[in-house]
Design a protein around this motif. Structure first.
Motif, PDB file in Angstrom:
ATOM      1  N   ASN A 169      79.261   9.045  26.310  1.00  0.00           N
ATOM      2  CA  ASN A 169      78.930   9.247  27.095  1.00  0.00           C
ATOM      3  C   ASN A 169      77.424   8.942  27.310  1.00  0.00           C
ATOM      4  OD1 ASN A 169      78.144  10.950  28.996  1.00  0.00           O
ATOM      5  ND2 ASN A 169      78.904  12.135  28.562  1.00  0.00           N
ATOM      6  N   LEU A 170      77.122   8.529  28.098  1.00  0.00           N
ATOM      7  CA  LEU A 170      75.704   7.219  28.391  1.00  0.00           C
ATOM      8  C   LEU A 170      74.774   7.883  29.539  1.00  0.00           C
ATOM      9  CD1 LEU A 170      76.730   3.743  28.456  1.00  0.00           C
ATOM     10  CD2 LEU A 170      75.453   5.006  26.285  1.00  0.00           C
ATOM     11  N   THR A 171      75.495  10.055  29.970  1.00  0.00           N
ATOM     12  CA  THR A 171      75.182  10.362  30.873  1.00  0.00           C
ATOM     13  C   THR A 171      73.988  11.621  30.126  1.00  0.00           C
ATOM     14  OG1 THR A 171      76.348  12.485  30.580  1.00  0.00           O
ATOM     15  CG2 THR A 171      76.693  10.259  32.599  1.00  0.00           C
ATOM     16  N   HIS A 172      73.836  11.384  29.031  1.00  0.00           N
ATOM     17  CA  HIS A 172      72.102  12.194  28.111  1.00  0.00           C
ATOM     18  C   HIS A 172      72.268  11.391  26.921  1.00  0.00           C
ATOM     19  CE1 HIS A 172      76.586  14.240  26.386  1.00  0.00           C
ATOM     20  NE2 HIS A 172      75.878  14.027  25.629  1.00  0.00           N
ATOM     21  N   ARG A 173      71.274  11.608  26.481  1.00  0.00           N
ATOM     22  CA  ARG A 173      70.841  10.754  25.558  1.00  0.00           C
ATOM     23  C   ARG A 173      71.603  10.444  24.326  1.00  0.00           C
ATOM     24  NH1 ARG A 173      70.038   7.402  21.891  1.00  0.00           N
ATOM     25  NH2 ARG A 173      68.455   7.229  21.048  1.00  0.00           N
ATOM     26  N   VAL A 216      67.336  16.661  18.187  1.00  0.00           N
ATOM     27  CA  VAL A 216      67.166  15.651  18.877  1.00  0.00           C
ATOM     28  C   VAL A 216      68.513  15.079  20.303  1.00  0.00           C
ATOM     29  CG1 VAL A 216      68.466  13.128  19.064  1.00  0.00           C
ATOM     30  CG2 VAL A 216      66.726  14.796  16.973  1.00  0.00           C
ATOM     31  N   ALA A 217      69.510  15.717  20.057  1.00  0.00           N
ATOM     32  CA  ALA A 217      70.891  15.716  21.178  1.00  0.00           C
ATOM     33  C   ALA A 217      70.210  16.139  22.265  1.00  0.00           C
ATOM     34  CB  ALA A 217      72.176  16.128  20.533  1.00  0.00           C
ATOM     35  N   GLY A 218      69.816  17.370  22.079  1.00  0.00           N
ATOM     36  CA  GLY A 218      69.443  18.774  23.198  1.00  0.00           C
ATOM     37  C   GLY A 218      68.350  18.347  23.849  1.00  0.00           C
ATOM     38  N   GLY A 219      67.664  16.798  23.548  1.00  0.00           N
ATOM     39  CA  GLY A 219      66.538  15.888  24.384  1.00  0.00           C
ATOM     40  C   GLY A 219      65.373  15.989  24.063  1.00  0.00           C
ATOM     41  N   ALA A 237      55.927  11.702  16.324  1.00  0.00           N
ATOM     42  CA  ALA A 237      56.109  13.278  16.479  1.00  0.00           C
ATOM     43  C   ALA A 237      57.097  13.745  17.860  1.00  0.00           C
ATOM     44  CB  ALA A 237      54.754  14.478  16.761  1.00  0.00           C
ATOM     45  N   ASP A 238      57.166  12.683  19.308  1.00  0.00           N
ATOM     46  CA  ASP A 238      57.644  12.515  20.162  1.00  0.00           C
ATOM     47  C   ASP A 238      59.414  11.696  20.379  1.00  0.00           C
ATOM     48  OD1 ASP A 238      56.968  10.403  20.758  1.00  0.00           O
ATOM     49  OD2 ASP A 238      55.481  10.318  22.119  1.00  0.00           O
ATOM     50  N   GLY A 239      59.007  11.788  19.361  1.00  0.00           N
ATOM     51  CA  GLY A 239      61.090  10.811  18.908  1.00  0.00           C
ATOM     52  C   GLY A 239      60.409   9.659  20.265  1.00  0.00           C
ATOM     53  N   LYS A 240      60.015   8.736  20.848  1.00  0.00           N
ATOM     54  CA  LYS A 240      59.602   7.804  21.554  1.00  0.00           C
ATOM     55  C   LYS A 240      59.401   6.509  20.825  1.00  0.00           C
ATOM     56  CE  LYS A 240      57.682   9.868  25.623  1.00  0.00           C
ATOM     57  NZ  LYS A 240      56.895   9.763  26.283  1.00  0.00           N
ATOM     58  N   GLY A 241      59.103   6.667  19.000  1.00  0.00           N
ATOM     59  CA  GLY A 241      59.367   5.478  18.188  1.00  0.00           C
ATOM     60  C   GLY A 241      58.330   4.705  17.717  1.00  0.00           C
ATOM     61  N   ILE A 250      64.511   9.760  21.989  1.00  0.00           N
ATOM     62  CA  ILE A 250      64.724  10.383  23.366  1.00  0.00           C
ATOM     63  C   ILE A 250      65.181  10.144  24.158  1.00  0.00           C
ATOM     64  CG2 ILE A 250      62.200   9.639  23.441  1.00  0.00           C
ATOM     65  CD1 ILE A 250      61.404  13.384  24.226  1.00  0.00           C
ATOM     66  N   ASP A 251      65.081   8.701  24.792  1.00  0.00           N
ATOM     67  CA  ASP A 251      65.625   8.030  25.821  1.00  0.00           C
ATOM     68  C   ASP A 251      65.796   6.474  25.479  1.00  0.00           C
ATOM     69  OD1 ASP A 251      63.121   6.593  25.192  1.00  0.00           O
ATOM     70  OD2 ASP A 251      62.614   7.345  27.530  1.00  0.00           O
TER      71      ASP A 251
END
Length: 296
Positions: A169-173, A216-219, A237-241, A250-251
């Motif tokens: 599913n691509l509607t969430h991360r 992570v799955a919860g955004g 820390a913010d998951g942005k790589g 994160i996105d």
């Protein structure tokens, strides 16, 4: 021998007639390459049949003679006779013909449909890049939706909610199962942009794996699990790589989508093939923009 020659001639005529019957339409065009190919087929058939007849006749009538080479075993070895003149001339002639064919008979710089298609594609891509040099977000989203429906929907569904057992599913991360799979199995198919890859089992405790996967799955909402500190070293820390270290988790960043399209991706559901070469840079960016809009 006379009967063998007659039989050989009949066989040659039959093979040539069969060749023309099957592919004869091709030799009625103005393309001289087709005629050249037919002449080559006739030559190959004729030489093959007469050489075969020659050696069949030798097997029936000739006896071995000459001096054995020094290397033999109990008198069993090879004679030191020269190669047959006809065989040597045919071998040299084949080499000469090969160079003639490569250089003049069918030049590599001649017209071809594949070459024409490549030229037209390159010209179209130049016009496309010029037209969409600075597209707005709305333009990218609309373009990305069209691309998604053609390239991605067969597996991810027209609503991007995925098809069970085929694509996520691509509607969430990202799904919790996907995060768990990567933690346990690692990921090393993004080596072009992330050379280090991710080794498996960076976390080993099942409770820690579950907590990080849920977060992570919860955004990245709620309290950050202590175990996520292992992931933060590469993903931030913010998951942005971190560039050339690890992608965003994160996105769907432009960089991540482009990397997945180029390399494919293996996950808990299955393996996504590479789409390298199917889309240009603008189309890849548009697709990433559209996928992000689904979460918005």
């Amino acid at each position: 021998m006379k009967s063998m020659v007659i039989g050989g001639i009949i066989l040659i005529v039959a093979l040539i007639a069969g060749t023309y019957f099957i592919a004869g339409d091709a030799f009625n065009s103005d393309d001289y390459i087709n005629s050249l190919t037919m002449l080559g087929a006739i030559a190959i058939i004729t030489i093959t049949v007469f050489v075969a007849l020659k050696y069949v006749n030798q097997i029936k009538n000739d006896t071995a003679s000459g001096e054995l080479k020094e290397d033999n075993w109990d008198g069993i070895g090879e004679y030191g006779n020269p190669i047959p003149t006809g065989w040597g001339l045919a071998f040299i002639g084949a080499i000469v013909w090969m160079f003639w064919y490569w250089g003049f008979g069918y030049p590599t710089n001649g017209f071809s449909q594949i070459g024409q298609w490549n030229e037209e594609t390159i010209e179209y891509n130049k016009k496309f890049a010029s037209k969409w040099e600075n597209p707005s977000k709305d333009t990218l989203t609309a373009m990305g939706e069209s691309i998604f429906l053609v390239q991605c929907a067969p597996c991810h569904g027209v609503d991007a909610e995925g098809i069970e057992g085929k694509a996520q599913n691509l509607t969430h991360r990202i799904s919790k199962d996907s995060v768990k799979y990567v933690i346990k199995n690692g990921a090393n198919n993004f080596t072009e942009k992330y050379p280090g890859g991710m080794p498996p089992m960076m976390l080993t405790d099942e409770a820690d794996i579950d907590a990080v996967a849920t977060y992570v799955a919860g955004g990245f909402k709620g309290e950050q699990p202590t175990a996520y500190g292992v992931c933060a070293g590469c993903h931030g820390a913010d998951g942005k790589g971190i560039a050339y270290v690890a992608p965003s988790i994160i996105d769907y960043s432009d960089d991540l989508v482009q990397t997945v399209l180029s390399n494919g991706k293996k996950g808990h559901i299955g393996k996504m093939p590479s789409f390298k070469g199917r889309l240009n840079a603008t189309q890849e960016k548009a697709l990433a923009t559209y996928i992000r809009s689904l979460g918005e």
